[in-house]
Write an enzyme that holds these catalytic residues in place. Structure first.
Site, PDB file in Angstrom:
ATOM      1  N   ALA A 153       0.821  -1.218   0.000  1.00  0.00           N
ATOM      2  CA  ALA A 153       0.000   0.000   0.000  1.00  0.00           C
ATOM      3  C   ALA A 153       0.856   1.269   0.000  1.00  0.00           C
ATOM      4  CB  ALA A 153      -0.923   0.009   1.214  1.00  0.00           C
ATOM      5  N   ILE A 165       5.911   3.008  -3.458  1.00  0.00           N
ATOM      6  CA  ILE A 165       6.557   2.142  -4.460  1.00  0.00           C
ATOM      7  C   ILE A 165       5.595   1.024  -4.873  1.00  0.00           C
ATOM      8  CG2 ILE A 165       8.444   0.507  -4.883  1.00  0.00           C
ATOM      9  CD1 ILE A 165      10.211   2.218  -3.085  1.00  0.00           C
ATOM     10  N   GLY A 166       4.901   0.460  -3.875  1.00  0.00           N
ATOM     11  CA  GLY A 166       3.926  -0.596  -4.184  1.00  0.00           C
ATOM     12  C   GLY A 166       2.934  -0.148  -5.239  1.00  0.00           C
ATOM     13  N   ARG A 191      20.829   5.494  13.385  1.00  0.00           N
ATOM     14  CA  ARG A 191      20.930   4.407  12.404  1.00  0.00           C
ATOM     15  C   ARG A 191      20.697   3.034  13.059  1.00  0.00           C
ATOM     16  NH1 ARG A 191      22.557   4.712   7.321  1.00  0.00           N
ATOM     17  NH2 ARG A 191      23.268   2.807   6.326  1.00  0.00           N
ATOM     18  N   VAL A 210      14.140  -4.104  -1.449  1.00  0.00           N
ATOM     19  CA  VAL A 210      14.126  -2.694  -1.857  1.00  0.00           C
ATOM     20  C   VAL A 210      14.145  -1.796  -0.611  1.00  0.00           C
ATOM     21  CG1 VAL A 210      12.750  -0.922  -3.043  1.00  0.00           C
ATOM     22  CG2 VAL A 210      12.874  -3.245  -3.982  1.00  0.00           C
ATOM     23  N   ASP A 217      20.370   2.922  -8.749  1.00  0.00           N
ATOM     24  CA  ASP A 217      21.637   3.668  -8.855  1.00  0.00           C
ATOM     25  C   ASP A 217      22.256   3.442 -10.246  1.00  0.00           C
ATOM     26  OD1 ASP A 217      21.605   4.201  -5.868  1.00  0.00           O
ATOM     27  OD2 ASP A 217      21.689   2.021  -5.915  1.00  0.00           O
ATOM     28  N   HIS A 267      23.928   0.503  -1.203  1.00  0.00           N
ATOM     29  CA  HIS A 267      22.935   1.447  -1.735  1.00  0.00           C
ATOM     30  C   HIS A 267      22.797   2.578  -0.717  1.00  0.00           C
ATOM     31  CE1 HIS A 267      19.423   3.322  -3.431  1.00  0.00           C
ATOM     32  NE2 HIS A 267      18.792   3.180  -2.290  1.00  0.00           N
TER      33      HIS A 267
HETATM   34  P1  NAD Z   1       6.049   4.026   1.964  1.00  0.00           P
HETATM   35  O1  NAD Z   1       6.195   4.517   3.360  1.00  0.00           O
HETATM   36  O2  NAD Z   1       5.212   4.782   0.982  1.00  0.00           O
HETATM   37  O3  NAD Z   1       5.465   2.542   2.006  1.00  0.00           O
HETATM   38  C1  NAD Z   1       5.988   1.561   2.843  1.00  0.00           C
HETATM   39  C2  NAD Z   1       4.877   0.587   3.109  1.00  0.00           C
HETATM   40  O4  NAD Z   1       5.422  -0.511   3.832  1.00  0.00           O
HETATM   41  C3  NAD Z   1       3.734   1.171   3.976  1.00  0.00           C
HETATM   42  O5  NAD Z   1       2.499   0.971   3.308  1.00  0.00           O
HETATM   43  C4  NAD Z   1       3.818   0.367   5.267  1.00  0.00           C
HETATM   44  O6  NAD Z   1       2.542   0.128   5.834  1.00  0.00           O
HETATM   45  C5  NAD Z   1       4.447  -0.929   4.747  1.00  0.00           C
HETATM   46  N1  NAD Z   1       5.088  -1.742   5.790  1.00  0.00           N
HETATM   47  C6  NAD Z   1       5.786  -1.339   6.892  1.00  0.00           C
HETATM   48  N2  NAD Z   1       6.160  -2.405   7.624  1.00  0.00           N
HETATM   49  C7  NAD Z   1       5.726  -3.502   6.963  1.00  0.00           C
HETATM   50  C8  NAD Z   1       5.793  -4.883   7.230  1.00  0.00           C
HETATM   51  N3  NAD Z   1       6.394  -5.350   8.315  1.00  0.00           N
HETATM   52  N4  NAD Z   1       5.240  -5.728   6.349  1.00  0.00           N
HETATM   53  C9  NAD Z   1       4.601  -5.268   5.261  1.00  0.00           C
HETATM   54  N5  NAD Z   1       4.492  -3.963   4.948  1.00  0.00           N
HETATM   55  C10 NAD Z   1       5.049  -3.086   5.790  1.00  0.00           C
HETATM   56  O7  NAD Z   1       7.534   3.828   1.424  1.00  0.00           O
HETATM   57  P2  NAD Z   1       8.014   3.665  -0.091  1.00  0.00           P
HETATM   58  O8  NAD Z   1       8.264   5.001  -0.660  1.00  0.00           O
HETATM   59  O9  NAD Z   1       7.133   2.715  -0.801  1.00  0.00           O
HETATM   60  O10 NAD Z   1       9.463   3.029   0.160  1.00  0.00           O
HETATM   61  C11 NAD Z   1       9.611   1.744   0.711  1.00  0.00           C
HETATM   62  C12 NAD Z   1      11.062   1.480   1.046  1.00  0.00           C
HETATM   63  O11 NAD Z   1      11.858   1.482  -0.121  1.00  0.00           O
HETATM   64  C13 NAD Z   1      11.713   2.523   1.970  1.00  0.00           C
HETATM   65  O12 NAD Z   1      12.527   1.824   2.903  1.00  0.00           O
HETATM   66  C14 NAD Z   1      12.571   3.336   1.036  1.00  0.00           C
HETATM   67  O13 NAD Z   1      13.642   3.950   1.721  1.00  0.00           O
HETATM   68  C15 NAD Z   1      13.048   2.256   0.107  1.00  0.00           C
HETATM   69  N6  NAD Z   1      13.613   2.669  -1.166  1.00  0.00           N
HETATM   70  C16 NAD Z   1      14.644   1.926  -1.652  1.00  0.00           C
HETATM   71  C17 NAD Z   1      15.209   2.240  -2.886  1.00  0.00           C
HETATM   72  C18 NAD Z   1      16.353   1.429  -3.448  1.00  0.00           C
HETATM   73  O14 NAD Z   1      16.892   1.808  -4.498  1.00  0.00           O
HETATM   74  N7  NAD Z   1      16.789   0.341  -2.822  1.00  0.00           N
HETATM   75  C19 NAD Z   1      14.697   3.316  -3.618  1.00  0.00           C
HETATM   76  C20 NAD Z   1      13.617   4.038  -3.099  1.00  0.00           C
HETATM   77  C21 NAD Z   1      13.074   3.705  -1.860  1.00  0.00           C
HETATM   78  C1  LMR Z   2      16.673   6.314  -3.268  1.00  0.00           C
HETATM   79  O1  LMR Z   2      17.798   5.942  -3.632  1.00  0.00           O
HETATM   80  O2  LMR Z   2      15.941   7.015  -3.976  1.00  0.00           O
HETATM   81  C2  LMR Z   2      16.185   5.928  -1.888  1.00  0.00           C
HETATM   82  O3  LMR Z   2      16.887   4.818  -1.413  1.00  0.00           O
HETATM   83  C3  LMR Z   2      16.274   7.092  -0.969  1.00  0.00           C
HETATM   84  C4  LMR Z   2      15.675   6.815   0.399  1.00  0.00           C
HETATM   85  O4  LMR Z   2      16.389   7.093   1.382  1.00  0.00           O
HETATM   86  O5  LMR Z   2      14.530   6.316   0.486  1.00  0.00           O
END
Ligand code: NAD
Ligand code: LMR
Length: 329
Positions: free
Chosen positions: A14, A17-18, A99, A130, A160, A188
């Site tokens: 929800a 990203i989802g 952290r 992710v 990246d 990352h």
């Molecule tokens: P968001 O806050 O919009 O959504 C996160 C969702 O995860 C929420 O709906 C929340 O209810 C759910 N959630 C939390 N704990 C959970 C659990 N135990 N089980 C199932 N669902 C759970 O965040 P987003 O923007 O979708 O980002 C999600 C993650 O991706 C963040 O950690 C963000 O930093 C990361 N991210 C990683 C990259 C990458 O390149 N690796 C890039 C962008 C974002």
């Molecule tokens: C990104 O690279 O866009 C994310 O990992 C940044 C973040 O901290 O959610």
């Protein structure tokens, strides 16, 4: 068309990203136009209703490849028989959180999810983490899944990687398709090491096409490494559509293979290659052959590149030691 659907579980379904990811998976962008998918959405109980809304919209798209959508708030149920697990849901860093607090909160998520994958996943399960800190969350999940090969737990470096391709293409004045073989080494995080030493632009070595070491060191590397923060600053929220796109690219290449002659960047468990301590989940140059990632071997690494890799890998070591200290691995 194949008839057996592939079961894909998305956590944090929800979230933003989802929302950018599920419709593209259901359209066939991830597993190809001949593979039906069954989606399983995992959310925390408070967000199940929002996930139900997304499922209603998935129904309303009438995707021919989508054979069903189920919603769960239990990891064991969500990962039962899963073939592709996209671990997106994570605890964001809140005000005043250190952290270590973030690592502990995420340990509470990724440990049990790894254990649920170990218990119920299909034998061919592939996992992409992710949720941040992605590499260390993948390490935590893998360490709770002793019966699943560690190489099936990957962390996303593809965003990246794609950012690096776009920056190089813009600088060289070519289309993105003309750029290949960039590597994002390490974590990352802002300490990642984006490396163009072996990259190719329009069939020629990237360093000679760019021909500007100062631009590479002072503009390209920090722009790519800090792009996540720049997006947050501009959008007021972290990257979502580009992150979802990178997840699609990662899984598609893993399952269907990387294009001949080019590699991508994957957070993969280290076998000691390039001096990265065994067991860490680090960014490497990788190709996918027969559905398995392989680290590209034998690339020359200059002294300055090695220094950049070492800084990023050092951060991975610190994160691993912190989660070990917390009893999470
Ligand atoms: P968001 O806050 O919009 O959504 C996160 C969702 O995860 C929420 O709906 C929340 O209810 C759910 N959630 C939390 N704990 C959970 C659990 N135990 N089980 C199932 N669902 C759970 O965040 P987003 O923007 O979708 O980002 C999600 C993650 O991706 C963040 O950690 C963000 O930093 C990361 N991210 C990683 C990259 C990458 O390149 N690796 C890039 C962008 C974002
Ligand atoms: C990104 O690279 O866009 C994310 O990992 C940044 C973040 O901290 O959610």
């Amino acid at each position: 068309m194949s008839t057996t659907p592939v079961t894909v579980t998305v956590t944090g379904a929800a979230g933003q990203i989802g929302y950018a990811l599920l419709f593209r998976i259901a359209s066939g962008a991830m597993l190809g136009p001949d593979t039906p998918v069954r989606l399983r959405l995992l959310e925390i109980p408070q967000a199940v209703k929002a996930a139900e809304g997304t499922a209603m919209e998935l129904d309303d798209c009438a995707f021919p490849l989508l054979s069903g959508v189920d919603i769960y708030d239990s990891a064991e149920a969500a990962f039962d028989s899963v073939n592709v697990a996209l671990l997106v849901g994570a605890r964001p860093r809140g005000p005043g959180m250190e952290r270590g607090d973030l690592l502990a909160a995420n340990g509470g998520i990724f440990g049990p999810q790894g254990a649920a994958i170990n218990k119920g996943a299909a034998s061919d399960v592939r996992v992409l983490v992710v949720g941040n800190p992605a590499n260390t969350n993948a390490l935590i999940a893998a360490s709770h899944a002793p019966d699943v090969p560690a190489s099936r737990f990957t962390a996303m470096m593809r965003l990246d990687h794609n950012r690096a391709l776009a920056q190089l293409a813009a600088r060289a004045g070519v289309g993105v398709a003309a750029v290949s073989n960039v590597t994002i080494w390490g974590n990352h995080s802002a300490k990642q090491y984006p490396d163009i030493a072996h990259a190719v632009i329009g069939g020629r070595p990237a360093p000679s096409v760019i021909a500007d070491d100062a631009w590479v060191a002072d503009t390209f590397v920090p722009t790519v490494a800090k792009r996540g923060a720049a997006i947050i600053e501009a959008r007021g929220a972290s990257s979502a559509a580009s992150a979802a796109n990178a997840a699609i690219d990662h899984v598609r290449d893993w399952v269907l293979g990387t294009p001949e002659g080019s590699w991508t960047s994957v957070g993969l468990v280290s076998d000691g290659s390039y001096g990265v301590p065994e067991g860490l989940i680090s960014g490497f140059p990788c190709v996918s052959r027969d559905g398995q990632w392989e680290i590209v071997q034998g690339l020359s690494v200059s002294e300055s590149a090695q220094a950049g890799i070492d800084v990023s890998v050092g951060e991975l070591v610190e994160e691993r030691d912190a989660v070990r200290e917390l009893g999470l691995i």
